[in-house]
Scaffold this motif. Structure first.
Motif, PDB file in Angstrom:
ATOM      1  N   GLY A 178       0.984  -1.091   0.034  1.00 16.01           N
ATOM      2  CA  GLY A 178       0.129  -0.039   0.013  1.00 16.01           C
ATOM      3  C   GLY A 178       0.842   1.368   0.032  1.00 16.01           C
ATOM      4  N   SER A 179       1.944   1.249   0.648  1.00 19.46           N
ATOM      5  CA  SER A 179       2.786   2.522   0.445  1.00 19.46           C
ATOM      6  C   SER A 179       3.877   2.650  -0.684  1.00 19.46           C
ATOM      7  N   LYS A 180       3.887   1.508  -1.360  1.00 27.69           N
ATOM      8  CA  LYS A 180       4.705   1.918  -2.530  1.00 27.69           C
ATOM      9  C   LYS A 180       3.993   2.640  -3.993  1.00 27.69           C
ATOM     10  N   MET A 181       4.949   3.138  -4.435  1.00 26.13           N
ATOM     11  CA  MET A 181       4.344   3.737  -5.646  1.00 26.13           C
ATOM     12  C   MET A 181       4.191   2.816  -6.749  1.00 26.13           C
ATOM     13  N   VAL A 182       3.123   2.371  -7.452  1.00 26.88           N
ATOM     14  CA  VAL A 182       2.810   1.271  -8.307  1.00 26.88           C
ATOM     15  C   VAL A 182       3.345   1.934  -9.699  1.00 26.88           C
ATOM     16  N   ASP A 183       3.935   0.883 -10.384  1.00 23.51           N
ATOM     17  CA  ASP A 183       4.457   1.135 -11.725  1.00 23.51           C
ATOM     18  C   ASP A 183       3.334   0.571 -12.708  1.00 23.51           C
ATOM     19  N   ALA A 184       3.619   0.847 -14.162  1.00 26.02           N
ATOM     20  CA  ALA A 184       2.775   0.325 -15.094  1.00 26.02           C
ATOM     21  C   ALA A 184       2.289  -1.035 -15.056  1.00 26.02           C
ATOM     22  N   THR A 185       3.057  -1.908 -14.780  1.00 22.94           N
ATOM     23  CA  THR A 185       3.103  -3.494 -14.520  1.00 22.94           C
ATOM     24  C   THR A 185       1.885  -3.795 -13.440  1.00 22.94           C
ATOM     25  N   THR A 186       2.286  -3.014 -12.409  1.00 23.64           N
ATOM     26  CA  THR A 186       1.247  -3.404 -11.370  1.00 23.64           C
ATOM     27  C   THR A 186      -0.096  -2.793 -11.427  1.00 23.64           C
ATOM     28  N   MET A 187      -0.087  -1.625 -12.027  1.00 21.93           N
ATOM     29  CA  MET A 187      -1.464  -1.019 -12.330  1.00 21.93           C
ATOM     30  C   MET A 187      -2.396  -1.812 -13.191  1.00 21.93           C
ATOM     31  N   GLU A 216     -13.188   1.602 -18.134  1.00 21.74           N
ATOM     32  CA  GLU A 216     -12.019   0.761 -18.261  1.00 21.74           C
ATOM     33  C   GLU A 216     -11.001   1.806 -18.211  1.00 21.74           C
ATOM     34  N   TRP A 217     -10.091   2.213 -17.553  1.00 27.16           N
ATOM     35  CA  TRP A 217      -9.196   3.217 -17.395  1.00 27.16           C
ATOM     36  C   TRP A 217      -7.782   2.888 -17.990  1.00 27.16           C
ATOM     37  N   ARG A 218      -7.411   1.594 -18.051  1.00 27.96           N
ATOM     38  CA  ARG A 218      -6.158   1.115 -18.142  1.00 27.96           C
ATOM     39  C   ARG A 218      -5.340   1.184 -19.474  1.00 27.96           C
ATOM     40  N   SER A 219      -6.383   1.841 -20.521  1.00 26.31           N
ATOM     41  CA  SER A 219      -5.981   2.060 -21.894  1.00 26.31           C
ATOM     42  C   SER A 219      -4.881   3.212 -21.796  1.00 26.31           C
ATOM     43  N   VAL A 220      -4.946   4.133 -20.703  1.00 28.36           N
ATOM     44  CA  VAL A 220      -3.813   5.082 -20.702  1.00 28.36           C
ATOM     45  C   VAL A 220      -2.522   4.516 -20.195  1.00 28.36           C
ATOM     46  N   LEU A 221      -2.299   3.443 -19.864  1.00 27.77           N
ATOM     47  CA  LEU A 221      -1.096   2.908 -19.377  1.00 27.77           C
ATOM     48  C   LEU A 221      -0.267   2.604 -20.966  1.00 27.77           C
ATOM     49  N   SER A 222      -0.797   2.601 -21.959  1.00 30.72           N
ATOM     50  CA  SER A 222      -0.070   2.215 -23.122  1.00 30.72           C
ATOM     51  C   SER A 222      -0.204   3.658 -24.088  1.00 30.72           C
ATOM     52  N   ALA A 223      -0.811   4.787 -23.573  1.00 25.78           N
ATOM     53  CA  ALA A 223      -0.694   5.990 -24.603  1.00 25.78           C
ATOM     54  C   ALA A 223       0.741   6.724 -24.694  1.00 25.78           C
ATOM     55  N   GLU A 224       1.014   7.004 -25.657  1.00 24.61           N
ATOM     56  CA  GLU A 224       2.396   7.340 -26.026  1.00 24.61           C
ATOM     57  C   GLU A 224       2.601   8.611 -25.660  1.00 24.61           C
ATOM     58  N   LEU A 258       4.485   8.226 -16.156  1.00 19.84           N
ATOM     59  CA  LEU A 258       5.102   6.913 -16.244  1.00 19.84           C
ATOM     60  C   LEU A 258       6.489   6.995 -16.839  1.00 19.84           C
ATOM     61  N   ASN A 259       7.453   6.432 -16.112  1.00 17.89           N
ATOM     62  CA  ASN A 259       8.772   6.197 -16.648  1.00 17.89           C
ATOM     63  C   ASN A 259       8.985   5.261 -18.194  1.00 17.89           C
ATOM     64  N   LYS A 260       7.936   4.258 -17.854  1.00 21.33           N
ATOM     65  CA  LYS A 260       7.885   3.288 -19.047  1.00 21.33           C
ATOM     66  C   LYS A 260       6.189   3.033 -19.354  1.00 21.33           C
ATOM     67  N   ILE A 261       5.904   3.116 -20.840  1.00 16.00           N
ATOM     68  CA  ILE A 261       4.671   2.745 -21.120  1.00 16.00           C
ATOM     69  C   ILE A 261       4.596   1.273 -21.437  1.00 16.00           C
ATOM     70  N   LEU A 262       3.450   0.617 -21.119  1.00 16.70           N
ATOM     71  CA  LEU A 262       3.317  -0.744 -21.781  1.00 16.70           C
ATOM     72  C   LEU A 262       2.808  -0.535 -23.326  1.00 16.70           C
ATOM     73  N   SER A 263       2.981  -1.664 -24.049  1.00 12.80           N
ATOM     74  CA  SER A 263       2.599  -1.787 -25.403  1.00 12.80           C
ATOM     75  C   SER A 263       0.955  -1.933 -25.487  1.00 12.80           C
ATOM     76  N   ILE A 266      -0.285  -5.183 -24.808  1.00 16.24           N
ATOM     77  CA  ILE A 266      -0.011  -6.196 -23.676  1.00 16.24           C
ATOM     78  C   ILE A 266      -1.253  -5.831 -22.874  1.00 16.24           C
ATOM     79  N   VAL A 267      -1.663  -4.399 -23.001  1.00 18.46           N
ATOM     80  CA  VAL A 267      -3.046  -3.955 -22.427  1.00 18.46           C
ATOM     81  C   VAL A 267      -4.169  -4.500 -22.931  1.00 18.46           C
ATOM     82  N   SER A 268      -4.177  -4.658 -24.168  1.00 18.72           N
ATOM     83  CA  SER A 268      -5.492  -5.454 -24.683  1.00 18.72           C
ATOM     84  C   SER A 268      -5.530  -6.893 -24.477  1.00 18.72           C
ATOM     85  N   THR A 269      -4.360  -7.518 -24.454  1.00 16.28           N
ATOM     86  CA  THR A 269      -4.243  -9.020 -24.268  1.00 16.28           C
ATOM     87  C   THR A 269      -4.618  -9.331 -22.560  1.00 16.28           C
TER      88      THR A 269
END
Length: 662
Positions: A178-187, A216-224, A258-263, A266-269
């Protein structure tokens, strides 16, 4: 207001840059040349500053410049800024103050902006509201991972002017995370949607559920560019769940970036796998439920007429297991006892789901908890599900019962099963409690049988978040039912594992998370005073129409307060107290030879005219309000008791004292 030299030069620089960007200098030169050529006579070649300003204003150049220049008040300056006064209607008469929000740099946030709506065709002919005019409004309510938000109300229109931003914290709720900043993979593994509910409030304060949508908000994880803009189509509810009601323009952005975005693949899968897993669990549960139902019918052929409800439709017309509508709900510090919880649920408004057409047809609509709480009213099933969830949160073994009342009307209520075997029925619409003492038909006639005080006639099944039990006793009449829930010859259970596979938190992505309760924002004393003042005006007008004068007795009005407090305490706890002191005070306030009459009445709304009209329908109250006699003195006292979700119990007492001369 004097500016520091540094600030003044900085401001001049900003204005200069903006004027250069807009190419204002060349536009001014054009206007100057045109003015000299067209408006000045050849003999007058001197152009004053006044002439030039008029020409610039006429061509709209001044307006264009002022629109482009915007200034933000710095909230960190040393000035003390008084908070804006609350508006009496949706138009804010105070200038907007832009506040800076401090964001914890060690946490991850999803910034959700609603940038207007369109195609709300039902309001195509809605006239533009005048300043100060009361009109119907739209309000958006959001819930995401135990966080709730509400937008500013905007006037109902074909293109409602939504312009709100919501900062949603994204976190992992597992132990140690709970106290850690979540990264893209965790989100990506956080499957909770953003639940958006649209509520319409009319000019009388009545609320209507317009739409319920899971974003469904996780599409932002792959936005360029780390930003996503999307148009969300809202569908209606109930019988209109396939009809579009409008479109919201939504912008999603992550903070910090995000330091690193997902493809995108990956998100759609991931989303496809979650949908596939959910569909498979629901399919297996449906197969099991069909087999269980066939076994239940083989016990007794008459079972097919009993109210055994395994699935129910939510506001979006989606069939869900009834056990998913209940979950232990802890109210924090805003509700202290189970009986207080029952009182809170009972003051939420009761309204059957709307149905198109006549007759006694009933539209089935079991609302999700957020939709029920935001609307502040619902059907008996919504009340029973909420009360059962709260009682489970208080550590009781609670169940929702499905059966009938008098004349075979379908109904739901709540039952608690004590550790000593005592069965208590809780009526969620009134807060009343009934102890169940079953009638024993085999006893000899000389033995007196208990007379049931509850209004329930039959019971088909009962359920909570872990168990589902169908009544398989020879009779489904409540008065003869034995509630030995561990005896499978009386109650046929469903598999706990099967229920857990589709109803436990996080079991499927189709399961809406339960929102927390919100404390009331109503000022009880101010609401009581305002309602009492409005009622005094209405009473005086009513008596004036009858040719009667109105004289108020403020002291007598004050003496009615203990009675109203005692009435609410009795509704909450079932214990009556303070009546002796109230009667003693009234006797002292009423002189010898005078008559005192009082009439208390209870409402769950704060509309003075509606309450007054209801009071006049009572002959006892009308007798007080239209009282004639010598030395007539009237009194009225209002007491608003607040509960979570800004629900309220309103007690009103009218009284009079007079000397009878007949």
């Amino acid at each position: 207001m004097a500016l520091a030299p540094g600030k003044a030069s900085e401001l001049k620089q900003i204005i200069h840059q903006q004027l250069t960007k807009m190419d204002v200098h060349s536009r001014v030169r054009e206007v100057l040349a045109e003015t000299i050529r067209e408006e000045l006579a050849p003999e007058h070649q001197q152009l004053s500053e006044e002439h030039l300003m008029k020409a610039l204003i006429r061509r709209g150049i001044i307006d264009d410049v002022m629109k482009e220049l915007s200034f933000v008040t710095d909230m960190n300056s040393g000035e003390i800024i008084s908070p804006p006064k609350p508006s009496t209607h949706f138009i804010d008469t105070q200038p907007a103050v832009l506040k800076k929000t401090n964001i914890d740099p060690t946490r991850r946030y999803l910034y959700l902006q609603v940038l207007g709506g369109k195609a709300f065709l039902e309001h195509l002919q809605e006239p533009e509201p005048l300043p100060g005019q009361t009109c119907s409004t739209f309000t958006l309510c959001l819930h995401f991972r135990n966080q709730r938000f509400r937008s500013k109300p905007v006037p109902c229109a074909c293109e409602p002017d939504f312009n709100d931003g919501f900062l949603l914290e994204v976190y992992k709720d597992t132990l140690g995370e709970g106290s850690k900043m979540v990264d893209a993979t965790t989100m990506l593994s956080i499957c909770d949607p953003v639940h958006i509910v649209l509520i319409k409030t009319d000019t009388a304060g009545e609320t209507t559920l317009v739409a319920s949508y899971f974003l469904e908000w996780r599409s932002v994880l792959s936005a360029e560019n780390r930003i996503t803009n999307t148009a969300v189509e809202l569908l209606g509810v109930g019988s209109e769940s396939k009809m579009s009601v409008g479109v919201l323009n939504i912008r999603l952005e992550m903070y910090p970036k995000l330091n690193k975005i997902l493809s995108q693949e990956i998100v759609s899968t991931q989303l496809a796998l979650e949908r596939q897993k959910t569909a498979e669990k629901e399919r297996l549960f449906l197969v099991y439920a069909k087999q269980w139902w066939r076994e239940y019918l083989q016990i007794r052929t008459s079972h097919n007429t009993r109210l055994v409800k395994i699935f129910a439709q939510d506001e979006n017309g989606i069939n869900r297991p009834v056990c998913s509508y209940v979950r232990p709900l802890r109210a924090g510090r805003i509700l202290d006892t189970p009986r207080q919880a029952a009182r809170f649920v009972s003051v939420l408004g009761y309204e059957r789901a709307p149905v198109i057409g006549g007759g006694n047809s009933k539209q089935e609509q079991w609302c999700t908890l957020l939709a029920f709480l935001c609307r502040n009213k619902g059907d008996c099933e919504d009340h029973a599900n909420l009360l059962c969830s709260l009682l489970l949160g208080f550590g009781l073994e609670a169940f929702v019962c499905v059966g009938t009342k008098a004349k075979g009307v379908p109904h739901t209520w709540v039952m608690t099963y004590g550790i000593d075997g005592v069965v208590t029925f809780w009526e969620s619409l009134t807060g009343h409690r009934y102890i169940h003492n079953p009638i024993k038909p085999d006893d000899p006639p000389i033995i007196e049988q208990p007379k049931p005080a509850y209004p329930y006639r039959t019971i088909g099944c009962l359920f909570n978040h872990q168990r589902f039990l169908a009544n398989c006793q020879p009779s489904d009449a409540v008065e003869v039912c034995a509630f030995d829930l561990h005896d499978e010859s009386k109650w046929k259970p469903m598999s706990g594992e099967a229920i857990k596979s589709v109803c436990s938190p996080g079991a499927t992505t189709a399961l809406p998370p339960f929102p927390p309760l919100c404390a009331s924002v109503i000022d009880a004393a101010a609401a009581s005073n305002e309602l009492e003042l409005q009622l005094r005006i209405l009473v005086a007008e009513h008596r004036k129409d009858l040719g009667l004068a109105t004289v108020w007795d403020d002291q007598l009005s004050y003496l009615l307060s203990p009675a109203l407090a005692a009435y609410e305490l009795e509704r909450t706890t079932g214990v009556s107290s303070g009546n002796e002191e109230f009667q003693d005070a009234i006797r002292r306030a009423v002189p010898d030879g005078h008559t005192f009459k009082g009439f208390p009445i209870h409402f769950v709304y704060k509309n003075a005219r509606r309450a007054f009209a209801a009071c006049l329908r009572s002959p006892f109250c009308e007798e007080i309000l239209c009282c004639r006699g010598d030395q007539v003195r009237l009194a009225v006292r209002v007491r608003v008791f607040t509960y979570p979700e800004s629900a309220c119990a309103v007690w009103i007492m009218f009284a009079c004292k007079y000397r009878c001369v007949l």
